[in-house]
Design a protein around this motif. Structure first.
Motif, PDB file in Angstrom:
ATOM      1  N   LEU A  34       0.817  -1.220   0.000  1.00 55.55           N
ATOM      2  CA  LEU A  34       0.000   0.000   0.000  1.00 55.55           C
ATOM      3  C   LEU A  34       0.850   1.269   0.000  1.00 55.55           C
ATOM      4  N   ALA A  35       0.265   2.323  -0.559  1.00 64.14           N
ATOM      5  CA  ALA A  35       0.923   3.632  -0.639  1.00 64.14           C
ATOM      6  C   ALA A  35       0.092   4.659   0.124  1.00 64.14           C
ATOM      7  N   THR A  36       0.756   5.723   0.556  1.00 65.43           N
ATOM      8  CA  THR A  36       0.036   6.863   1.146  1.00 65.43           C
ATOM      9  C   THR A  36      -0.037   7.971   0.085  1.00 65.43           C
ATOM     10  N   GLY A  37      -0.350   9.184   0.513  1.00 66.74           N
ATOM     11  CA  GLY A  37      -0.444  10.308  -0.426  1.00 66.74           C
ATOM     12  C   GLY A  37      -1.844  10.459  -0.980  1.00 66.74           C
ATOM     13  N   SER A  38      -2.018  11.428  -1.867  1.00 69.61           N
ATOM     14  CA  SER A  38      -3.353  11.743  -2.387  1.00 69.61           C
ATOM     15  C   SER A  38      -3.825  10.732  -3.425  1.00 69.61           C
ATOM     16  N   SER A  39      -2.892  10.198  -4.224  1.00 67.12           N
ATOM     17  CA  SER A  39      -3.305   9.375  -5.375  1.00 67.12           C
ATOM     18  C   SER A  39      -4.173   8.175  -5.007  1.00 67.12           C
ATOM     19  N   PRO A  40      -3.838   7.384  -3.965  1.00 67.69           N
ATOM     20  CA  PRO A  40      -4.650   6.186  -3.697  1.00 67.69           C
ATOM     21  C   PRO A  40      -5.930   6.444  -2.904  1.00 67.69           C
ATOM     22  N   ASN A  65       3.168  -1.488   3.870  1.00 66.40           N
ATOM     23  CA  ASN A  65       3.250  -0.162   3.265  1.00 66.40           C
ATOM     24  C   ASN A  65       4.631   0.084   2.668  1.00 66.40           C
ATOM     25  N   LEU A  66       4.640   0.974   1.695  1.00 60.98           N
ATOM     26  CA  LEU A  66       5.882   1.258   0.966  1.00 60.98           C
ATOM     27  C   LEU A  66       6.931   1.953   1.811  1.00 60.98           C
ATOM     28  N   ASP A  67       6.474   2.883   2.666  1.00 67.00           N
ATOM     29  CA  ASP A  67       7.469   3.773   3.262  1.00 67.00           C
ATOM     30  C   ASP A  67       6.960   4.416   4.547  1.00 67.00           C
ATOM     31  N   GLU A  68       7.878   5.059   5.254  1.00 64.49           N
ATOM     32  CA  GLU A  68       7.545   5.774   6.494  1.00 64.49           C
ATOM     33  C   GLU A  68       8.574   6.886   6.689  1.00 64.49           C
ATOM     34  N   THR A  78       2.752  10.643  10.646  1.00 67.37           N
ATOM     35  CA  THR A  78       3.319   9.345  10.255  1.00 67.37           C
ATOM     36  C   THR A  78       2.408   8.691   9.220  1.00 67.37           C
ATOM     37  N   TYR A  79       3.034   7.860   8.405  1.00 68.09           N
ATOM     38  CA  TYR A  79       2.240   7.157   7.399  1.00 68.09           C
ATOM     39  C   TYR A  79       1.351   6.096   8.048  1.00 68.09           C
ATOM     40  N   ARG A  80       1.758   5.572   9.197  1.00 63.58           N
ATOM     41  CA  ARG A  80       0.896   4.633   9.916  1.00 63.58           C
ATOM     42  C   ARG A  80      -0.420   5.328  10.295  1.00 63.58           C
ATOM     43  N   LEU A 124       0.894   1.930  -6.207  1.00 59.02           N
ATOM     44  CA  LEU A 124       1.924   2.976  -6.215  1.00 59.02           C
ATOM     45  C   LEU A 124       1.338   4.316  -6.649  1.00 59.02           C
ATOM     46  N   GLY A 125       1.813   5.406  -6.018  1.00 60.03           N
ATOM     47  CA  GLY A 125       1.673   6.728  -6.617  1.00 60.03           C
ATOM     48  C   GLY A 125       2.990   7.002  -7.318  1.00 60.03           C
ATOM     49  N   ILE A 126       3.170   8.210  -7.820  1.00 55.01           N
ATOM     50  CA  ILE A 126       4.455   8.564  -8.441  1.00 55.01           C
ATOM     51  C   ILE A 126       4.769  10.016  -8.098  1.00 55.01           C
ATOM     52  N   GLY A 127       6.022  10.273  -7.769  1.00 55.16           N
ATOM     53  CA  GLY A 127       6.423  11.641  -7.453  1.00 55.16           C
ATOM     54  C   GLY A 127       6.616  12.450  -8.725  1.00 55.16           C
ATOM     55  N   GLY A 130       9.501  11.382 -10.451  1.00 56.68           N
ATOM     56  CA  GLY A 130       9.488   9.989 -10.897  1.00 56.68           C
ATOM     57  C   GLY A 130       9.719   8.984  -9.791  1.00 56.68           C
ATOM     58  N   HIS A 131       9.763   9.448  -8.522  1.00 54.89           N
ATOM     59  CA  HIS A 131       9.997   8.459  -7.455  1.00 54.89           C
ATOM     60  C   HIS A 131       8.793   7.541  -7.275  1.00 54.89           C
ATOM     61  N   ILE A 132       9.072   6.299  -6.882  1.00 56.66           N
ATOM     62  CA  ILE A 132       8.030   5.380  -6.401  1.00 56.66           C
ATOM     63  C   ILE A 132       8.513   4.908  -5.033  1.00 56.66           C
ATOM     64  N   GLY A 133       7.571   4.727  -4.068  1.00 56.80           N
ATOM     65  CA  GLY A 133       8.023   4.691  -2.692  1.00 56.80           C
ATOM     66  C   GLY A 133       8.767   6.000  -2.502  1.00 56.80           C
ATOM     67  N   PHE A 134       9.874   5.972  -1.786  1.00 52.97           N
ATOM     68  CA  PHE A 134      10.719   7.177  -1.737  1.00 52.97           C
ATOM     69  C   PHE A 134      12.055   6.894  -2.417  1.00 52.97           C
ATOM     70  N   ALA A 159       5.126  19.154   1.736  1.00 47.63           N
ATOM     71  CA  ALA A 159       5.011  20.166   2.799  1.00 47.63           C
ATOM     72  C   ALA A 159       3.544  20.465   3.114  1.00 47.63           C
ATOM     73  N   ARG A 160       2.650  20.139   2.176  1.00 49.46           N
ATOM     74  CA  ARG A 160       1.224  20.400   2.418  1.00 49.46           C
ATOM     75  C   ARG A 160       0.673  19.599   3.603  1.00 49.46           C
ATOM     76  N   PHE A 161       1.373  18.539   3.985  1.00 47.18           N
ATOM     77  CA  PHE A 161       0.915  17.745   5.132  1.00 47.18           C
ATOM     78  C   PHE A 161       1.501  18.256   6.455  1.00 47.18           C
TER      79      PHE A 161
HETATM   80  C1  F6R Z   1       3.711   7.320  -0.598  1.00 52.41           C
HETATM   81  C2  F6R Z   1       4.738   7.146  -1.616  1.00 52.41           C
HETATM   82  C3  F6R Z   1       5.046   8.216  -2.617  1.00 52.41           C
HETATM   83  C4  F6R Z   1       3.794   8.848  -3.224  1.00 52.41           C
HETATM   84  C5  F6R Z   1       4.177   9.940  -4.213  1.00 52.41           C
HETATM   85  C6  F6R Z   1       2.949  10.612  -4.818  1.00 52.41           C
HETATM   86  O1  F6R Z   1       3.617   6.196   0.232  1.00 52.41           O
HETATM   87  O2  F6R Z   1       5.362   6.118  -1.649  1.00 52.41           O
HETATM   88  O3  F6R Z   1       5.844   7.673  -3.634  1.00 52.41           O
HETATM   89  O4  F6R Z   1       3.046   7.857  -3.859  1.00 52.41           O
HETATM   90  O5  F6R Z   1       4.966  10.900  -3.579  1.00 52.41           O
HETATM   91  O6  F6R Z   1       2.240  11.258  -3.808  1.00 52.41           O
HETATM   92  P1  F6R Z   1       0.785  11.876  -4.092  1.00 52.41           P
HETATM   93  O7  F6R Z   1      -0.108  10.734  -4.389  1.00 52.41           O
HETATM   94  O8  F6R Z   1       0.413  12.560  -2.804  1.00 52.41           O
HETATM   95  O9  F6R Z   1       0.935  12.813  -5.237  1.00 52.41           O
END
Ligand code: F6R
Length: 236
Positions: A34-40, A65-68, A78-80, A124-127, A130-134, A159-161
Motif C-alpha cells: 500500500l501507498a500513502t499520499g493523495s493518489s490512492p 506499506n511502501l514507506d515511512e 506518520t504514514y501509519r 503505487l503513486g508517483i512523485g 518519478g519516485h516510487i516509494g521514496f 510540505a502540504r501535510f
Molecule cells: C507514498 C509514496 C510516494 C507517493 C508519491 C505521490 O507512500 O510512496 O511515492 O506515492 O509521492 O504522492 P501523491 O499521491 O500525494 O501525489
C-alpha cells in the motif's frame, strides 16, 4: 506495462478498487502493498464502501506499506497514522497484520515480506521527480528496503501535510526498487498534472536511473492508471 486512461481520479479509484476487491474475495489472505499520499485515496474509499456494504472482508489480509518518514514532527504526520485514518479504521483489517518499514531495521523488511508470501498486489503513486516509494532519482534498480534522504522537490510536494517546509522530514525509510519489482501485480496512479514529466519518462518505455519509476518497464504485470489530462500532456 499497460497504460489505462481514465476520465477522473474517481474512475481510477473505482477500477483499482474493484481489482483489489476481486483479489481479496478470491484469496482472503492476499498480501497488499500500500501507498500513502493523495493518489490512492479514491481506491481506499472504494474498499471502505465495499467493506461497509458487506461485499468484502480484509480480516485475513496482510498489508505492507511502501514507506515511512523518519522523525516526523508529530504522530499525525506518520504514514501509519495516515493509513489508519484513510483505510485501516474503515475496514476490518487487523492492525497486527499491517506492516511498515522501520528505520531501526530496514534490511529486515524484505525478509518479512518474503516470509509472508510476497506482495500480491502493489499500489503505487508517483512523485513529480518519478519516485516510487521514496526511491529518488539515481536509486539502484535492484535496491532493497533502505533509508533515504528526500529531495527538495519531494519535500516541497509533501510540505502540504505539515505546517511548514522546515517541519517537513528530510529522511524516510522505503521499500527499494528491487523490493517493489518482486510484487506479483503492480498498479501505478498518476492523476495530477504535476506528474506529466514522470509519465512522459514511462511512455518512452526505457529504463532511466534519473526516472526511478522506469524500472517498471521490465515488470511482467504492471498497469499505469492515468487521467486523460495527464496522458494527453505527457504525449506531447
Ligand atoms: C507514498 C509514496 C510516494 C507517493 C508519491 C505521490 O507512500 O510512496 O511515492 O506515492 O509521492 O504522492 P501523491 O499521491 O500525494 O501525489
Amino acid at each position: 506495462m499497460k497504460f489505462i486512461v481514465c476520465e477522473t481520479p474517481k474512475e481510477i479509484g473505482e477500477k483499482i478498487g474493484q481489482e483489489i476487491i476481486a483479489l481479496v474475495q478470491k484469496n482472503p489472505k492476499a498480501i497488499l502493498g500500500l501507498a500513502t499520499g493523495s493518489s490512492p485515496l479514491p481506491v481506499y474509499d472504494v474498499l471502505a464502501n465495499a467493506y461497509q456494504a458487506g461485499k468484502v472482508s480484509f480480516r485475513e489480509t496482510k498489508s505492507f506499506n511502501l514507506d515511512e518518514y523518519i522523525n516526523p514532527p508529530f504522530e499525525e504526520a506518520t504514514y501509519r497514522y495516515f493509513m489508519k485514518e484513510n483505510l485501516f479504521s474503515r475496514v476490518d483489517i487487523r492492525l497486527e497484520n499491517t506492516h511498515f518499514p522501520s528505520e531501526r531495521n530496514p534490511e529486515e523488511y524484505d525478509g518479512e515480506i518474503a516470509a509472508a508470501g510476497g506482495v500480491d498486489f502493489q499500489v503505487l503513486g508517483i512523485g513529480r521527480d518519478g519516485h516510487i516509494g521514496f526511491n529518488e532519482p539515481n536509486t539502484p534498480f535492484d535496491s532493497r528496503t533502505h533509508i533515504t534522504p528526500l529531495t527538495e522537490s519531494t519535500r516541497e510536494a509533501n510540505a502540504r501535510f505539515f505546517h511548514s517546509l522546515e517541519e517537513t522530514p528530510h529522511e524516510a525509510v522505503t521499500m527499494g526498487l528491487g523490493t517493489i519489482m518482486k510484487s506479483r501485480h503492480i498498479v501505478l496512479i498518476a492523476s495530477d498534472l504535476s506528474k506529466v514529466d514522470a509519465i512522459r519518462s514511462l511512455l518512452k518505455g526505457q529504463k532511466d536511473l534519473l526516472w526511478p519509476a522506469t524500472v517498471l518497464v521490465d515488470h511482467p504485470s504492471c498497469e499505469i492508471f492515468v487521467t486523460k489530462d495527464v496522458y494527453e500532456a505527457a504525449k506531447q
